[in-house]
Design a protein around this motif. Structure first.
Motif, PDB file in Angstrom:
ATOM      1  N   LYS A   1       1.164  -1.300  -0.011  1.00  0.00           N
ATOM      2  CA  LYS A   1       0.101   0.047  -0.455  1.00  0.00           C
ATOM      3  C   LYS A   1       0.528   1.034   0.108  1.00  0.00           C
ATOM      4  N   SER A   2       0.174   1.542  -0.724  1.00  0.00           N
ATOM      5  CA  SER A   2       0.855   3.312  -0.601  1.00  0.00           C
ATOM      6  C   SER A   2       0.029   4.455   0.400  1.00  0.00           C
ATOM      7  N   SER A   3       1.156   5.438   0.175  1.00  0.00           N
ATOM      8  CA  SER A   3      -0.297   6.242   1.217  1.00  0.00           C
ATOM      9  C   SER A   3       1.263   7.621   1.749  1.00  0.00           C
TER      10      SER A   3
ATOM     11  N   LYS B   1       8.106   8.697   5.601  1.00  0.00           N
ATOM     12  CA  LYS B   1       8.152   8.605   6.283  1.00  0.00           C
ATOM     13  C   LYS B   1       8.648   7.520   7.546  1.00  0.00           C
ATOM     14  N   ARG B   2       7.483   6.416   7.002  1.00  0.00           N
ATOM     15  CA  ARG B   2       8.145   5.287   7.427  1.00  0.00           C
ATOM     16  C   ARG B   2       9.143   4.379   7.379  1.00  0.00           C
TER      17      ARG B   2
ATOM     18  N   ASP C   1      19.083  -4.614  -2.937  1.00  0.00           N
ATOM     19  CA  ASP C   1      19.068  -4.229  -1.050  1.00  0.00           C
ATOM     20  C   ASP C   1      18.258  -2.967  -1.304  1.00  0.00           C
ATOM     21  N   MET C   2      18.276  -2.151  -1.531  1.00  0.00           N
ATOM     22  CA  MET C   2      16.799  -0.718  -0.818  1.00  0.00           C
ATOM     23  C   MET C   2      16.086  -0.839  -1.668  1.00  0.00           C
ATOM     24  N   PHE C   3      15.531  -2.148  -2.740  1.00  0.00           N
ATOM     25  CA  PHE C   3      14.914  -2.272  -3.518  1.00  0.00           C
ATOM     26  C   PHE C   3      13.333  -2.832  -1.872  1.00  0.00           C
ATOM     27  N   TYR C   4      14.389  -3.918  -2.016  1.00  0.00           N
ATOM     28  CA  TYR C   4      13.643  -4.847  -0.242  1.00  0.00           C
ATOM     29  C   TYR C   4      13.041  -3.591   0.124  1.00  0.00           C
ATOM     30  N   ASP C   5      13.541  -3.028   1.125  1.00  0.00           N
ATOM     31  CA  ASP C   5      13.615  -2.045   1.769  1.00  0.00           C
ATOM     32  C   ASP C   5      12.225  -1.482   1.841  1.00  0.00           C
ATOM     33  N   ILE C   6      12.117  -0.923   0.183  1.00  0.00           N
ATOM     34  CA  ILE C   6      10.914   0.180  -0.101  1.00  0.00           C
ATOM     35  C   ILE C   6       9.438  -0.848  -0.426  1.00  0.00           C
ATOM     36  N   ALA C   7       9.936  -1.802  -0.650  1.00  0.00           N
ATOM     37  CA  ALA C   7       8.917  -3.347  -0.387  1.00  0.00           C
ATOM     38  C   ALA C   7       8.549  -3.977   0.331  1.00  0.00           C
ATOM     39  N   TRP C   8       9.572  -3.816   1.651  1.00  0.00           N
ATOM     40  CA  TRP C   8       9.035  -4.154   2.909  1.00  0.00           C
ATOM     41  C   TRP C   8       8.557  -2.813   3.208  1.00  0.00           C
ATOM     42  N   THR C   9       8.896  -1.800   2.950  1.00  0.00           N
ATOM     43  CA  THR C   9       7.365   0.086   3.364  1.00  0.00           C
ATOM     44  C   THR C   9       6.530  -0.035   2.925  1.00  0.00           C
ATOM     45  N   LEU C  10       6.318  -0.866   1.590  1.00  0.00           N
ATOM     46  CA  LEU C  10       4.842  -0.991   1.048  1.00  0.00           C
ATOM     47  C   LEU C  10       3.963  -1.644   1.764  1.00  0.00           C
ATOM     48  N   ALA C  11       4.654  -2.657   1.989  1.00  0.00           N
ATOM     49  CA  ALA C  11       3.663  -4.139   2.782  1.00  0.00           C
ATOM     50  C   ALA C  11       3.305  -3.436   4.266  1.00  0.00           C
TER      51      ALA C  11
END
Length: 116
Positions: free
Chosen positions: A15-17, A22-23, A64-74
Motif C-alpha cells: 500500500k502507498s500512503s 516517513k515510515r 537491497d534498497m528495493f527490498y527496503d522499499i517493498a517492506w515499507t509498502l507491505a
C-alpha cells in the motif's frame, strides 16, 4: 493505492500512503524519494525490452534498497508485518525481478501529482 501480490504462495498486500516516506526514513534512515528516483525503476517498462535488455536494465537496480522499499509498502498495508529480515525470511523465494514490475504503478503513484 493498494495491490495484493502472491509471493511464495502467500498473499502480500502493498500500500502507498502519505506515511510511506516517513515510515521508510524511520526504519532505514534514508530519504524515500531520493532512493526511489535514484533507482530509476519508476515508469520504466521492462516488458517492452528484449530479454537481454531486460537483464541489463534490472542490473541497474539496487536490490537491497528495493527490498527496503517493498517492506515499507507491505508494512504500510499491514502493521503486523515484522522487521524486514524476519519478513523476508518468511518467504522461501522472493522473486524480486517479478515484484519490481508489479510494484511500478504503486511506486509511481507515490511520486506523482494529482494536480491538473
Amino acid at each position: 493505492m493498494e495491490i495484493t501480490l502472491t509471493i511464495d504462495d502467500q498473499s502480500v498486500k502493498f500500500k502507498s500512503s502519505g506515511a510511506v516516506p516517513k515510515r521508510y526514513k524511520m526504519q532505514f534512515g534514508r530519504d524515500f524519494f531520493k532512493d526511489l528516483i535514484g533507482m530509476g525503476i519508476v515508469n520504466k517498462d521492462y516488458s517492452d525490452l528484449h530479454e537481454n535488455d531486460q537483464l541489463e536494465a534490472i542490473k541497474q537496480i539496487d536490490f537491497d534498497m528495493f527490498y527496503d522499499i517493498a517492506w515499507t509498502l507491505a508494512k504500510t498495508a499491514d502493521e503486523k508485518i515484522p522487521d524486514p529480515m524476519t519478513w523476508l525470511d518468511s518467504f522461501e523465494t522472493f522473486p524480486i525481478v517479478d515484484i519490481v514490475a508489479e510494484l511500478q504503478d504503486i511506486l509511481a503513484a507515490t511520486i506523482s501529482s494529482k494536480k491538473n
